[in-house]
Design an enzyme around this catalytic site. Structure first.
Site, PDB file in Angstrom:
ATOM      1  N   ARG A 147       0.820  -1.217   0.000  1.00 39.12           N
ATOM      2  CA  ARG A 147       0.000   0.000   0.000  1.00 39.12           C
ATOM      3  C   ARG A 147       0.850   1.261   0.000  1.00 39.12           C
ATOM      4  O   ARG A 147       0.324   2.373  -0.077  1.00 39.12           O
ATOM      5  CB  ARG A 147      -0.897   0.035   1.262  1.00 39.12           C
ATOM      6  CG  ARG A 147      -1.838  -1.147   1.381  1.00 39.12           C
ATOM      7  CD  ARG A 147      -2.541  -1.124   2.725  1.00 39.12           C
ATOM      8  NE  ARG A 147      -3.600  -0.151   2.742  1.00 39.12           N
ATOM      9  CZ  ARG A 147      -4.895  -0.447   2.834  1.00 39.12           C
ATOM     10  NH1 ARG A 147      -5.291  -1.694   2.945  1.00 39.12           N
ATOM     11  NH2 ARG A 147      -5.799   0.495   2.843  1.00 39.12           N
ATOM     12  N   TYR A 150       0.746   4.276  -2.534  1.00 40.99           N
ATOM     13  CA  TYR A 150      -0.335   5.253  -2.341  1.00 40.99           C
ATOM     14  C   TYR A 150      -0.069   6.102  -1.097  1.00 40.99           C
ATOM     15  O   TYR A 150      -0.029   7.337  -1.163  1.00 40.99           O
ATOM     16  CB  TYR A 150      -1.661   4.506  -2.208  1.00 40.99           C
ATOM     17  CG  TYR A 150      -2.880   5.389  -2.107  1.00 40.99           C
ATOM     18  CD1 TYR A 150      -3.377   6.064  -3.215  1.00 40.99           C
ATOM     19  CD2 TYR A 150      -3.561   5.527  -0.885  1.00 40.99           C
ATOM     20  CE1 TYR A 150      -4.516   6.856  -3.121  1.00 40.99           C
ATOM     21  CE2 TYR A 150      -4.696   6.315  -0.787  1.00 40.99           C
ATOM     22  CZ  TYR A 150      -5.164   6.978  -1.913  1.00 40.99           C
ATOM     23  OH  TYR A 150      -6.294   7.768  -1.812  1.00 40.99           O
ATOM     24  N   THR A 215     -13.484  -1.396  12.161  1.00 33.61           N
ATOM     25  CA  THR A 215     -14.482  -0.330  11.969  1.00 33.61           C
ATOM     26  C   THR A 215     -14.019   0.640  10.877  1.00 33.61           C
ATOM     27  O   THR A 215     -12.832   0.793  10.624  1.00 33.61           O
ATOM     28  CB  THR A 215     -14.722   0.469  13.251  1.00 33.61           C
ATOM     29  OG1 THR A 215     -13.513   1.130  13.608  1.00 33.61           O
ATOM     30  CG2 THR A 215     -15.206  -0.416  14.378  1.00 33.61           C
TER      31      THR A 215
END
Ligand SMILES: NC(=O)c1ccc[n+]([C@@H]2O[C@H](COP(=O)([O-])OP(=O)(O)OC[C@H]3O[C@@H](n4cnc5c(N)ncnc54)[C@H](O)[C@@H]3O)[C@@H](O)[C@H]2O)c1
Length: 320
Positions: A147, A150, A215
């Protein structure tokens, strides 16, 4: 002689993408001239089709990793694939888009003395050790993972924005955008909201990574655009970075259950291992946006999902 009131001309990079195309709509609606620039990597002409014949709208195919010479008063720099599937497809190009793209757009802003806004991301906080995240948290980011193209690209873009601010006295605005959803998201971009909706509408199993206890906070695109436009309109002393997102937290499992309920789908939940560097919790602290922009999200998750489901329902029925 008539008074001459030139209309403000605004450049939106990444303007045919999900957020960019809605931003073009919003700015046209506000009476501005809009120059939409995109290389159509994840964006599509279809997203701005309804604007093509508008006299104040102009579309230009261009890759922001190359310099751009145009005349504008303000720049919203949104060009960059935002979903992991897309930004990991060509990670070197992703970093180039964030870093060279920022250099080119900042160079343009410097030449024109134009105000420039960067669409940064909550991903600059990485897998945060602090909850909820405030803007003064420096983040916990893996520099060498899948990742990173990014996350680190966006971090470097923020660095460039602040160096242009300090060194060249440019008027900059940096928005750290948290998970935003709505119509015109790419149907196969692997983002959780679009994934769940498409799976539910097709009656396929809904894939949850881990146990679904992680979450997320989901902001509806209308709310987010309000925040971006308000940020651009702040005075020269306010640069951000400022968090823009919805602080209401939901577990991934709750989201899946709500999508099933609203689509009336018979889909079942299936569980798969968590991918690398997937944060367990992500929630914006929006005190700064409340104070400086007088902004907070208004659209409830259920309401935003209804609009988004209607969009995907139409899209899927057209492709059947
Ligand atoms: N949607 C979200 O939840 C979210 C969250 C945080 C940050 N952001 C940021 O907001 C911006 C817009 O995101 P989105 O969700 O609309 O994504 P998107 O993928 O739909 O839009 C990105 C747009 O940029 C274009 N693009 C990519 N590389 C380009 C290049 N080199 N030159 C010109 N255009 C290029 C794409 O074709 C596309 O139209 C991105 O910068 C993203 O990082 C979005």
């Amino acid at each position: 002689m008539h008074d001459y009131h030139p209309t403000k001309r605004i450049l939106v990079t990444g303007g045919t993408g999900f957020l960019g195309s809605h931003l073009c709509d919003r700015l046209i609606g506000l009476g501005y001239d809009v120059l939409c620039v995109d290389n159509f990597f994840t964006g599509s002409k279809r997203n701005v089709e309804h604007l093509l014949s508008h006299p104040r709208f102009e579309l230009m195919r261009h890759d922001v990793t190359f310099p751009l010479y145009v005349e504008v008063d303000e720049i919203y720099n949104l060009a960059c694939p935002a979903s992991p599937i897309h930004y990991q497809h060509d990670p070197v190009q992703t970093t180039k888009t964030s870093v060279h793209g920022a250099i080119n757009m900042l160079g343009l802003a410097k030449r024109l003395r134009a105000k420039i806004l960067q669409a940064s991301t909550s991903e600059v906080y990485g897998d945060p050790n602090v909850h909820p995240q405030t803007e003064d948290y420096w983040g916990n980011v893996n520099p060498i993972g899948p990742r990173s193209c990014y996350d680190e690209g966006k971090r470097c873009a923020e660095t460039l924005f602040f160096d242009y601010y300090r060194q060249h006295k440019l008027q900059i605005k940096v928005a750290r955008i948290f998970n935003t959803y709505g119509p015109r998201m790419h149907p196969s971009d692997g983002r959780v909201v679009s994934n769940f909706i498409v799976q539910a509408l097709r009656g396929e199993d809904i894939t949850i990574y881990g146990e679904g206890r992680q979450t997320r906070s989901f902001c509806y695109m209308d709310d987010l655009l309000d925040g971006l436009v308000r940020l651009m309109d702040t005075g020269p002393d306010f640069t951000g970075p400022v968090n823009l997102g919805n602080p209401c937290e939901f577990t991934i499992r709750q989201l899946a259950e709500q999508v099933i309920e609203l689509t009336g789908s018979s889909s079942k939940l299936v569980f798969q291992p968590l991918p690398a560097d997937d944060p367990m919790q992500r929630q914006p602290n929006i005190a700064l946006a409340r104070q400086q922009l007088h902004w907070e999200p208004k659209v409830q998750l259920g309401e935003g999902l209804v609009h988004t489901i209607a969009y995907f329902d139409k899209l899927l029925s057209e492709s059947r």
